[in-house]
Design a protein around this motif. Structure first.
Motif, mmCIF file in Angstrom:
data_model
loop_
_atom_site.group_PDB
_atom_site.id
_atom_site.type_symbol
_atom_site.label_atom_id
_atom_site.label_comp_id
_atom_site.label_asym_id
_atom_site.label_seq_id
_atom_site.Cartn_x
_atom_site.Cartn_y
_atom_site.Cartn_z
ATOM 1 N N CYS A 18 40.861 -18.300 5.948
ATOM 2 C CA CYS A 18 39.826 -19.398 6.286
ATOM 3 C C CYS A 18 40.185 -20.714 4.937
ATOM 4 O O CYS A 18 40.057 -19.969 3.749
ATOM 5 C CB CYS A 18 38.662 -19.133 6.535
ATOM 6 S SG CYS A 18 37.296 -20.687 6.915
ATOM 7 N N GLU A 19 40.093 -21.862 5.170
ATOM 8 C CA GLU A 19 40.092 -22.780 3.915
ATOM 9 C C GLU A 19 38.828 -22.612 3.077
ATOM 10 O O GLU A 19 39.184 -22.724 1.845
ATOM 11 C CB GLU A 19 40.004 -24.060 4.737
ATOM 12 C CG GLU A 19 41.240 -24.605 5.517
ATOM 13 C CD GLU A 19 42.630 -24.498 4.713
ATOM 14 O OE1 GLU A 19 42.743 -24.936 3.477
ATOM 15 O OE2 GLU A 19 43.597 -24.016 5.322
ATOM 16 N N ALA A 20 37.694 -22.188 3.444
ATOM 17 C CA ALA A 20 36.621 -22.398 2.572
ATOM 18 C C ALA A 20 36.690 -20.852 1.648
ATOM 19 O O ALA A 20 36.553 -21.002 0.400
ATOM 20 C CB ALA A 20 35.401 -21.956 3.454
ATOM 21 N N ALA A 21 37.414 -19.935 2.078
ATOM 22 C CA ALA A 21 37.552 -18.543 1.507
ATOM 23 C C ALA A 21 38.638 -19.032 0.417
ATOM 24 O O ALA A 21 38.538 -18.486 -0.662
ATOM 25 C CB ALA A 21 38.106 -17.651 2.210
ATOM 26 N N ALA A 22 39.760 -19.807 0.708
ATOM 27 C CA ALA A 22 40.823 -20.021 -0.271
ATOM 28 C C ALA A 22 40.256 -21.022 -1.219
ATOM 29 O O ALA A 22 40.584 -20.689 -2.400
ATOM 30 C CB ALA A 22 41.951 -20.782 0.490
ATOM 31 N N ILE A 23 39.322 -21.825 -1.160
ATOM 32 C CA ILE A 23 38.822 -22.552 -2.068
ATOM 33 C C ILE A 23 38.038 -22.083 -2.915
ATOM 34 O O ILE A 23 38.086 -21.968 -4.112
ATOM 35 C CB ILE A 23 38.216 -23.764 -1.500
ATOM 36 C CG1 ILE A 23 39.052 -24.806 -0.657
ATOM 37 C CG2 ILE A 23 37.289 -24.563 -2.718
ATOM 38 C CD1 ILE A 23 38.277 -25.917 0.216
ATOM 39 N N PHE A 50 24.585 -22.412 -0.990
ATOM 40 C CA PHE A 50 24.953 -22.547 0.605
ATOM 41 C C PHE A 50 25.517 -21.528 1.139
ATOM 42 O O PHE A 50 26.011 -20.571 0.437
ATOM 43 C CB PHE A 50 26.027 -23.899 0.660
ATOM 44 C CG PHE A 50 25.134 -25.314 0.254
ATOM 45 C CD1 PHE A 50 24.460 -25.778 1.329
ATOM 46 C CD2 PHE A 50 24.918 -25.660 -0.937
ATOM 47 C CE1 PHE A 50 24.137 -27.295 0.994
ATOM 48 C CE2 PHE A 50 24.354 -26.797 -1.230
ATOM 49 C CZ PHE A 50 23.849 -27.644 -0.220
ATOM 50 N N ILE A 51 25.573 -21.575 2.341
ATOM 51 C CA ILE A 51 26.256 -20.602 3.172
ATOM 52 C C ILE A 51 27.272 -21.229 4.156
ATOM 53 O O ILE A 51 26.809 -22.187 5.024
ATOM 54 C CB ILE A 51 25.258 -19.652 3.999
ATOM 55 C CG1 ILE A 51 24.311 -18.834 3.194
ATOM 56 C CG2 ILE A 51 25.948 -18.709 5.242
ATOM 57 C CD1 ILE A 51 23.189 -17.853 3.995
ATOM 58 N N VAL A 52 28.497 -20.932 4.274
ATOM 59 C CA VAL A 52 29.576 -21.458 4.892
ATOM 60 C C VAL A 52 29.883 -20.111 5.964
ATOM 61 O O VAL A 52 30.743 -19.226 5.284
ATOM 62 C CB VAL A 52 30.580 -21.799 4.393
ATOM 63 C CG1 VAL A 52 31.761 -22.551 5.214
ATOM 64 C CG2 VAL A 52 30.226 -22.967 3.328
ATOM 65 N N SER A 53 29.641 -20.299 7.378
ATOM 66 C CA SER A 53 29.946 -18.981 8.070
ATOM 67 C C SER A 53 30.651 -19.243 9.383
ATOM 68 O O SER A 53 30.427 -20.558 9.806
ATOM 69 C CB SER A 53 28.389 -18.306 8.511
ATOM 70 O OG SER A 53 27.689 -18.977 9.295
ATOM 71 N N LEU A 54 31.563 -18.584 9.889
ATOM 72 C CA LEU A 54 32.172 -18.754 11.046
ATOM 73 C C LEU A 54 32.382 -17.494 11.809
ATOM 74 O O LEU A 54 32.435 -16.326 11.024
ATOM 75 C CB LEU A 54 33.417 -19.223 11.048
ATOM 76 C CG LEU A 54 33.759 -20.709 10.455
ATOM 77 C CD1 LEU A 54 35.241 -21.199 10.263
ATOM 78 C CD2 LEU A 54 33.010 -21.614 11.680
ATOM 79 N N LYS A 55 32.345 -17.503 12.881
ATOM 80 C CA LYS A 55 32.732 -16.271 13.791
ATOM 81 C C LYS A 55 33.975 -15.757 13.441
ATOM 82 O O LYS A 55 34.979 -16.199 13.175
ATOM 83 C CB LYS A 55 32.375 -16.534 15.281
ATOM 84 C CG LYS A 55 31.118 -16.849 15.673
ATOM 85 C CD LYS A 55 30.917 -16.777 17.574
ATOM 86 C CE LYS A 55 29.674 -16.869 17.890
ATOM 87 N NZ LYS A 55 29.341 -16.978 19.372
ATOM 88 N N PRO A 56 34.100 -14.367 13.409
ATOM 89 C CA PRO A 56 35.412 -13.721 13.086
ATOM 90 C C PRO A 56 36.637 -14.179 14.335
ATOM 91 O O PRO A 56 36.230 -14.341 15.231
ATOM 92 C CB PRO A 56 35.292 -12.199 13.204
ATOM 93 C CG PRO A 56 33.618 -12.166 13.206
ATOM 94 C CD PRO A 56 33.018 -13.446 13.842
ATOM 95 N N GLY A 57 37.604 -14.334 13.546
ATOM 96 C CA GLY A 57 38.741 -14.800 14.596
ATOM 97 C C GLY A 57 39.126 -16.127 14.767
ATOM 98 O O GLY A 57 40.070 -16.420 15.347
ATOM 99 N N ILE A 58 38.095 -17.118 14.312
ATOM 100 C CA ILE A 58 38.524 -18.371 14.772
ATOM 101 C C ILE A 58 38.928 -19.275 13.481
ATOM 102 O O ILE A 58 38.794 -20.626 13.715
ATOM 103 C CB ILE A 58 37.218 -19.154 15.580
ATOM 104 C CG1 ILE A 58 35.887 -19.110 14.498
ATOM 105 C CG2 ILE A 58 36.842 -18.320 16.759
ATOM 106 C CD1 ILE A 58 34.952 -19.897 15.148
ATOM 107 N N VAL A 116 37.771 -25.979 11.262
ATOM 108 C CA VAL A 116 37.668 -25.932 9.640
ATOM 109 C C VAL A 116 36.395 -26.569 9.325
ATOM 110 O O VAL A 116 36.115 -27.526 9.671
ATOM 111 C CB VAL A 116 39.012 -26.833 8.966
ATOM 112 C CG1 VAL A 116 38.701 -27.097 7.374
ATOM 113 C CG2 VAL A 116 40.202 -26.351 9.267
ATOM 114 N N PRO A 117 35.571 -25.694 8.653
ATOM 115 C CA PRO A 117 34.346 -26.074 8.226
ATOM 116 C C PRO A 117 34.445 -27.211 7.125
ATOM 117 O O PRO A 117 34.716 -26.928 6.176
ATOM 118 C CB PRO A 117 33.402 -24.859 7.652
ATOM 119 C CG PRO A 117 34.730 -23.941 7.205
ATOM 120 C CD PRO A 117 35.722 -24.303 8.213
#
Length: 535
Positions: free
Chosen positions: A452-457, A417-425, A430-431
């Motif tokens: 981001c929470e996704a990166a931490a997980i 899967f891809i979890v993406s967000l614009k930089p800085g938000i 929280v996705p």
């Protein structure tokens, strides 16, 4: 003056007073009874059994003629001591208990709480916020015995039932679904692709919800989400009007999220949203943040009191979503069973930065059996479909939202899967899709900021890889690495499933319930599972 037991011989004595003259407390009824009756007041002592018993005065025991020869008891008839103590039935020892029986404490007592939620999106709406709120409300009823009502809007999915077919002139509809009382505020259902449509949907819902709030039964807690961002004002007013506690559940932080709008930018609107957000945070009895990064932003940037903030992560139902085979009905129906599928599932909106995914797909278009799949809908879907078609990206597919009973197959079709967000938000949003990905036992690429929470997980559980947000080359490199190393991809999927239990639906709902009952003055109605002591 004559005392009790004394008699004036000149006054005739009545054998007994009428029933109404003896009130049991030594007084004569206060009607006009004549002079002779007032003079009888102290010559006829009244029965005061209750007074004597209260002060431990007892008459001497009467001995009948056939008892005269009996031996006297060695113990007094009445022994002075403390009064009787009433013990609740559930706290008494059961009959027949032996001295060394092991006593087991009563089962856990659940607290019945009246809760009212304010949020436009709710069942049968398929947006992530609406689905999560639906699960939370229904589980609070089914598992914790709460009384839950929701002031919701009409679904944007075009449903003719469940509020979709309300006549235009009816401001509020009433229905019940799985034990939850729904007050359906009428409003427009324009497509949210333009600011004008979104704004009209928000305003019409807010006005109808103000009318619906008058029908809310007196709750213990009023909870506001952020759809729309001004609905918290209405929820706070309802809480103050009914004397309830106010809980602010921050799904998104405004006005930073509003800055993402590509078709509308207004400084006055943004300043108003910022004031509204700060006002709600300052007046909330409790605030719920969806992660550590969001908590820091609320404290450092919005001035929220850290003592009022609790962190409760979003969740996935690990029993409803489980790892499954790629060879399933959804994959076969769309020709994806033998493909390496890179999937984005959920809202196709303004914050996900999905144009970068199309760029990465263009760089990998020559790889055989590699497909990029977009499952869902949102403000950006039409533009992305048009862009993919104009660029001739045959390795990009689009699918509609899948119903919950087929979500297992949809998730199982993906390899990554891809979890993406614009930089800085990160932290403003929280996705929530990452929790369903974990439950499905699939790895993911977190194209987000490192905090981001996704990166931490992904880092903590080693169930995903990171890519620089907005960098198509970095995203394509991560996809290619997983495409060429299927063994590592499968291993990350297994670790994802193990991590999913930390974010299970039942655990999150219990955290909300514990937060609600911990608020002062809320735990007022006890509903014990059993009131009998057990041995």
């Amino acid at each position: 003056m004559l005392g009790d037991g004394q008699r004036d011989a000149r006054i005739p004595v009545r054998g007994r007073l009428r029933r109404g003259d003896r009130a049991g407390v030594g007084t004569v009824r206060s009607t006009r009874t004549g002079e002779h009756r007032r003079r009888l007041r102290n010559q006829h002592p009244r029965a005061r059994g209750a007074h004597r018993r209260a002060h431990r005065f007892f008459r001497a025991a009467r001995v009948r003629s056939h008892q005269a020869g009996w031996a006297a008891s060695t113990e007094p008839r009445h022994v002075a001591g403390p009064g009787r103590i009433w013990v609740p039935r559930r706290d008494r020892l059961p009959r027949g208990a032996a001295p060394y029986d092991r006593l087991v404490s009563n089962p856990e007592i659940s607290i019945r709480v009246r809760i009212c939620f304010f949020n436009r999106s709710y069942w049968p709406d398929v947006a992530a916020t609406g689905q999560l709120l639906t699960e939370l409300a229904e589980d609070l009823v089914a598992s914790h015995g709460c009384e839950v009502s929701v002031v919701a809007g009409r679904p944007l999915t075009g449903s003719t039932g469940a509020g979709g077919g309300m006549p235009w002139w009816r401001l509020v509809g009433r229905e019940t679904h799985n034990g939850v009382r729904i007050l359906r505020a009428n409003g427009t259902r324009l497509r949210p692709r333009r600011f004008a449509g979104r704004a009209l949907n928000y305003v019409s819902y807010f006005l109808s919800a103000a009318v619906a709030s008058l029908a809310v039964k007196k709750p213990d807690i009023v909870v506001s989400l952020t759809d729309p961002p001004i609905v918290g004002l209405l929820a706070l007013w309802t809480a103050r009007r009914t004397g309830a506690k106010f809980v602010f559940l921050c799904e998104d932080i405004f006005p930073e999220v509003a800055v993402l709008l590509e078709d509308f930018h207004n400084d006055a609107v943004n300043r108003t949203l910022d004031r509204v957000n700060r006002y709600l945070l300052a007046h909330a009895d409790a605030v719920v943040a969806l992660g550590e990064r969001m908590q820091r932003r609320l404290v450092e940037e919005k001035g929220a009191d850290p003592r009022t903030i609790s962190i409760v992560h979003n969740w996935a139902d690990c029993e409803a979503i489980a790892p499954a085979s790629k060879d399933n009905a959804f994959a076969r129906a769309h020709g994806l069973a033998g493909q390496f599928v890179v999937m984005h599932s959920g809202n196709i909106g303004l914050s996900q930065n999905l144009d970068v995914v199309l760029d990465a797909a263009g760089r990998l278009r020559d790889r055989p059996n590699l497909v990029f799949a977009f499952v869902g809908d949102g403000a950006r879907r039409q533009a992305l479909e048009t862009s993919a078609a104009s660029r001739g990206l045959d390795n990009v597919r689009f699918f509609p939202y899948q119903p919950k009973d087929r979500l297992d197959d949809s998730f199982a079709t993906a390899d990554v899967f891809i979890v993406s967000l614009k930089p800085g938000i990160e932290g403003y949003i929280v996705p929530s899709k990452v929790y369903g990905i974990l439950a499905a036992g699939r790895p993911f690429i977190a194209a987000v900021d490192p905090s981001c929470e996704a990166a931490a997980i992904a880092r903590e559980h080693r169930c995903g890889v990171l890519a620089t947000p907005g960098d198509a080359d970095a995203l394509a490199a991560r996809v290619l690495a997983l495409y060429e190393n299927r063994a590592e991809t499968d291993a990350m999927g297994r670790r994802a499933r193990e991590a999913a239990w930390q974010f299970d639906r039942r655990r999150a709902v219990k955290a909300y319930h514990d937060l609600f009952v911990s608020l002062p003055g809320v735990a007022r109605v006890n509903s014990p599972v059993s009131r009998e002591a057990r041995v």
